[in-house]
Design a protein around this motif. Sequence first.
Motif, short mmCIF file in Angstrom:
data_model
loop_
_atom_site.label_atom_id
_atom_site.label_comp_id
_atom_site.label_asym_id
_atom_site.label_seq_id
_atom_site.Cartn_x
_atom_site.Cartn_y
_atom_site.Cartn_z
N LEU A 112 12.51 -13.45 41.70
CA LEU A 112 14.09 -12.86 40.82
C LEU A 112 14.74 -12.42 41.95
CD1 LEU A 112 12.22 -10.87 37.96
CD2 LEU A 112 13.12 -13.27 37.72
N THR A 113 16.22 -12.38 41.49
CA THR A 113 17.13 -11.69 42.51
C THR A 113 16.86 -10.21 42.41
OG1 THR A 113 18.91 -11.20 40.66
CG2 THR A 113 18.86 -13.53 41.95
N THR A 114 17.09 -9.38 43.50
CA THR A 114 16.92 -8.10 43.32
C THR A 114 17.73 -7.43 42.20
OG1 THR A 114 16.71 -7.71 45.75
CG2 THR A 114 17.23 -5.83 44.84
N ARG A 115 19.00 -7.95 41.94
CA ARG A 115 19.67 -7.40 40.79
C ARG A 115 18.96 -7.42 39.44
NH1 ARG A 115 25.26 -6.14 40.86
NH2 ARG A 115 25.52 -7.67 42.65
N GLU A 116 18.39 -8.70 39.41
CA GLU A 116 17.53 -8.98 38.08
C GLU A 116 16.50 -7.87 37.78
OE1 GLU A 116 18.07 -13.68 37.26
OE2 GLU A 116 16.66 -13.12 38.78
N VAL A 117 15.68 -7.76 39.07
CA VAL A 117 14.67 -6.63 38.91
C VAL A 117 15.27 -5.28 38.67
CG1 VAL A 117 12.91 -5.46 40.41
CG2 VAL A 117 13.26 -7.81 40.54
N HIS A 118 16.51 -5.08 39.30
CA HIS A 118 17.12 -3.72 39.10
C HIS A 118 17.43 -3.46 37.52
CE1 HIS A 118 18.57 -2.91 43.73
NE2 HIS A 118 17.24 -2.56 43.29
N THR A 119 17.94 -4.62 37.08
CA THR A 119 18.38 -4.57 35.48
C THR A 119 17.17 -4.32 34.76
OG1 THR A 119 20.20 -6.06 35.84
CG2 THR A 119 19.15 -5.97 33.74
N MET A 120 15.99 -5.06 34.86
CA MET A 120 14.70 -4.64 34.29
C MET A 120 14.00 -3.04 34.54
SD MET A 120 12.88 -7.99 35.44
CE MET A 120 11.40 -7.91 34.58
N ILE A 121 14.54 -2.64 35.59
CA ILE A 121 14.23 -1.25 35.81
C ILE A 121 15.31 -0.34 34.97
CG2 ILE A 121 13.99 0.59 37.43
CD1 ILE A 121 13.23 -1.29 39.81
N GLU A 122 16.27 -0.55 35.08
CA GLU A 122 17.25 0.04 34.20
C GLU A 122 16.95 0.01 32.70
OE1 GLU A 122 21.45 -0.54 36.85
OE2 GLU A 122 21.02 -1.87 35.36
N GLU A 123 16.58 -0.95 32.11
CA GLU A 123 16.23 -0.95 30.63
C GLU A 123 15.14 -0.29 30.73
OE1 GLU A 123 15.43 -5.07 30.42
OE2 GLU A 123 17.50 -5.85 30.31
N ASP A 141 21.93 -10.46 45.09
CA ASP A 141 22.01 -11.56 44.11
C ASP A 141 21.14 -12.83 44.77
OD1 ASP A 141 23.53 -10.74 42.23
OD2 ASP A 141 25.15 -10.50 43.46
N LEU A 142 20.66 -12.45 45.93
CA LEU A 142 19.58 -13.55 46.36
C LEU A 142 18.20 -13.25 45.74
CD1 LEU A 142 20.34 -13.53 50.15
CD2 LEU A 142 21.10 -15.17 48.42
N PRO A 143 17.39 -14.51 45.30
CA PRO A 143 16.15 -14.43 45.02
C PRO A 143 15.08 -14.08 45.75
CG PRO A 143 16.84 -16.75 45.21
CD PRO A 143 17.87 -15.97 45.60
N HIS A 144 14.21 -13.30 45.83
CA HIS A 144 13.38 -12.30 46.66
C HIS A 144 12.02 -12.24 46.10
CE1 HIS A 144 12.75 -10.09 50.56
NE2 HIS A 144 11.86 -9.49 49.86
N SER A 145 10.93 -12.96 46.44
CA SER A 145 9.75 -13.13 45.94
C SER A 145 9.05 -11.57 46.18
CB SER A 145 8.91 -13.95 46.47
OG SER A 145 9.11 -15.43 46.01
N CYS A 146 8.40 -11.02 45.21
CA CYS A 146 7.69 -9.85 45.65
C CYS A 146 6.19 -9.89 44.88
CB CYS A 146 8.01 -8.50 44.86
SG CYS A 146 9.53 -8.06 45.67
N THR A 147 5.14 -9.68 45.71
CA THR A 147 3.77 -10.07 45.29
C THR A 147 3.17 -8.60 44.40
OG1 THR A 147 3.23 -11.74 47.09
CG2 THR A 147 1.30 -11.08 45.66
#
Length: 317
Positions: A231-242, A194-200
């Motif tokens: 984004l948080t890792t959870r937010e990225v995971h949610t986007m992948i799930e969708e 639930d922490l924001p983590h930048s990815c390039t």
Amino acid sequence: MSAAERDELHVVLGSGPAGTALAAELARRGREVRLVNRSGSGPAIEGVDRVAGDASSAEQMRAAMTGAAVAYHCVNVGYELQVQVMPGIQQAVLAAAEATGARLVVLDTLYPYGNTGGAVMTEDTPWRATTRKGRMRAELDQNYLTAHREGRARVVLGRSADFVGPGVVNSTLGGAVFPGALAGGEVLALGDIDLPHSCTAIGDVAAGLATLGEHPEADGRVWHLPTAPALTTREVHTMIEERVGRPLNLVVLEEARPFGPFDKVFMDEYAEMFYQHTEPQIMDSSAFERAFGVHPAPMSETLDATLSWYRDWLAGR
């Protein structure tokens, strides 16, 4: 682009995801491109000439960079070898840049900043690394900037957050995530999701480095390559799930231990860097975006392209 610029030779050192994406980007921009790795082999890239060269050899690097207007240092080595090997590679590459006169664009990491307590990282963030790899990277960067300041070489550094994108496997958002997401297997997550983590995005790494190669006025400093808002890792995971149409089967590691493509050797070395997953990692690339008018791809587009690449990659295995 002038005829003289089209005729310039651009040399990319290293054929990992960043070097490969950069070579393709430079070719798309009409450059003459030489891609250098130890074997001189690899998949064909339209408009790119592959050449063999050992990055730890000043003589071979000088031969590879002869005639180049710009050289891009994208070489990396096994994680457990970095502290021992990367300084020698720097010596060889810097010596070659000094001998040939090629401008040197260096792909860099966020490691020199060390723990930030979650503060947003800009190019003005102090370098306070305490880890072995962080201190090593900070020393290398000081060496590059000193060489530029003393007039021995023309150097610019482009820093990236964790890679994500087509062709990226050995990343926290790579081979331990997308295959499991697509096939219903286990998906790795590290630390506090639930922490924001930048990815390039790897495409933004390539576009950013190529842009620095086109702008000698950028030399002599560090730039943050274009990076989408964290984004948080959870937010990225949610986007992948969708996108895959199923919930992810998450395995969350609260400390470094072997998982999937990350074996014990790697994870033992990564343990000192695990702070990146226990505090926010937020990288600000607005200075680059303002200076050069280059903006990052949205994470939604990056995930679409990455999932497409992994589908093809898995089908071919």
